[in-house]
Design a protein around this motif. Structure first.
Motif, mmCIF file in Angstrom:
data_model
loop_
_atom_site.group_PDB
_atom_site.id
_atom_site.type_symbol
_atom_site.label_atom_id
_atom_site.label_comp_id
_atom_site.label_asym_id
_atom_site.label_seq_id
_atom_site.Cartn_x
_atom_site.Cartn_y
_atom_site.Cartn_z
ATOM 1 N N ASP A 38 -4.073 -8.198 -3.050
ATOM 2 C CA ASP A 38 -5.237 -8.566 -2.254
ATOM 3 C C ASP A 38 -5.402 -7.614 -1.066
ATOM 4 O O ASP A 38 -6.530 -7.282 -0.676
ATOM 5 N N ARG A 43 -7.018 -4.475 -2.324
ATOM 6 C CA ARG A 43 -8.453 -4.694 -2.546
ATOM 7 C C ARG A 43 -9.212 -4.722 -1.212
ATOM 8 O O ARG A 43 -10.342 -4.224 -1.115
ATOM 9 N N ASP A 44 -8.587 -5.290 -0.181
ATOM 10 C CA ASP A 44 -9.203 -5.298 1.144
ATOM 11 C C ASP A 44 -9.328 -3.881 1.689
ATOM 12 O O ASP A 44 -10.351 -3.518 2.289
ATOM 13 N N LYS A 95 -12.215 -2.229 0.016
ATOM 14 C CA LYS A 95 -13.487 -2.713 0.567
ATOM 15 C C LYS A 95 -13.803 -1.988 1.874
ATOM 16 O O LYS A 95 -14.944 -1.543 2.095
ATOM 17 N N ASP A 103 -13.986 2.261 -5.014
ATOM 18 C CA ASP A 103 -13.525 1.450 -6.140
ATOM 19 C C ASP A 103 -12.024 1.602 -6.346
ATOM 20 O O ASP A 103 -11.363 0.698 -6.859
ATOM 21 N N GLN A 131 -3.938 -1.734 -12.665
ATOM 22 C CA GLN A 131 -5.227 -2.419 -12.524
ATOM 23 C C GLN A 131 -6.368 -1.478 -12.126
ATOM 24 O O GLN A 131 -7.510 -1.913 -11.970
ATOM 25 N N LEU A 135 -6.624 0.246 -9.287
ATOM 26 C CA LEU A 135 -6.899 0.270 -7.853
ATOM 27 C C LEU A 135 -6.514 1.603 -7.227
ATOM 28 O O LEU A 135 -6.955 1.937 -6.126
#
Length: 267
Positions: A78, A81-82, A85, A90, A121, A123
């Motif tokens: 998480d 992903r933050d 963002k 991406d 994944q 990322l």
């Protein structure tokens, strides 16, 4: 980009508008590798500068680092992903563990597995570590297998040459990334570097960077001065003689700058 660009722009200690302006200047000057981290608290400004630059994503190489408080299962992915963002991306090109967790709160196998999961994944394209000792690097390779760790990012400059760490990384065929390559400006005051710089008609900072590049390291200088940022790119065009390289080798005095209380027992 398929590999780590040799010369990158570091953003440690750059905050707010200063971070935005510095990264904007670096991208305008020609830097295409930008290094940030969750702990720098500037990923949003870095992301905004990248977005506003108009440079195509495939021309850029972006590195960020996961902070130790996010190393557990509940937070790791998480937090990445933050970061994405904030960076308006991406995926990053390189995701690093910022420090080894010496506290024992999370086992290395756990956070390394999560790092690999971030790659699986999509990322990040590549993964690596930062501030790992030789024993920790051996352990990391044993956990993830050969070929997974792209780099170990450690402090390297003429006054801290980290030769044992360099040799270990080469044994594993892992690239070294040198941070604080200008020793927070101290290279500008050194007589040996100043003399070599005068011979080449460049700054001592350019010589310190060329010394790293010539050894095959990635190096990530940082500056808020547009003229200095542009000047740092000169290092790519410099070739130092064997005598000059030997003279710089003699400057090693084990002068470590980044040594917080949670640091490992250095080699």
């Amino acid at each position: 980009m398929s590999s780590i660009p040799n010369l990158g722009f570091g953003t440690f200690r750059l905050k707010g508008d200063a971070a935005y302006e510095a990264v904007s200047s670096a991208l305008k000057a020609g830097f295409r590798h930008i290094d940030t981290a969750q702990a720098y608290d500037n990923e949003a400004e870095v992301g905004r500068a990248i977005a506003d630059s108009g440079i195509a994503r495939e021309e850029l190489f972006v590195t960020t680092k996961v902070w130790m408080s996010n190393y557990d299962d509940a937070h790791f992915l998480d937090s990445v992903r933050d970061s994405l963002k904030k960076l308006q991306l991406d995926a990053v090109d390189l995701l690093l563990l910022h420090w080894p967790d010496e506290s024992g709160r999370v086992e290395m196998a756990t956070y390394l597995t999560l790092l690999k999961e971030a790659k699986d994944q999509g990322l990040t394209r590549m993964i690596g570590v930062s501030n790992f000792t030789n024993a920790q690097l051996d352990q990391a390779v044993s956990i993830l297998g050969a070929g997974e760790i792209a780099t170990n990012q450690v402090e390297i400059h003429p006054f801290l040459q980290n030769r044992k760490v360099i040799e270990k990384a080469r044994q594993h065929r892992i690239r070294l990334t040198g941070y604080m390559p200008l020793a927070v400006g101290k290279v500008m005051e050194d007589d040996t570097l100043r003399s070599i710089a005068e011979t080449h008609g460049v700054s001592p900072a350019d010589i310190a960077l060329a010394w790293q590049l010539q050894q095959g390291f990635v190096t990530i200088p940082s500056s808020t001065n547009p003229a200095h940022i542009e000047s740092n790119l000169n290092a790519r065009e410099l070739t130092l003689s064997d005598e000059e390289m030997a003279a710089i080798a003699k400057l090693d005095r084990g002068e470590r700058i980044a040594n917080p209380e949670f640091a490992p027992d250095w080699d």
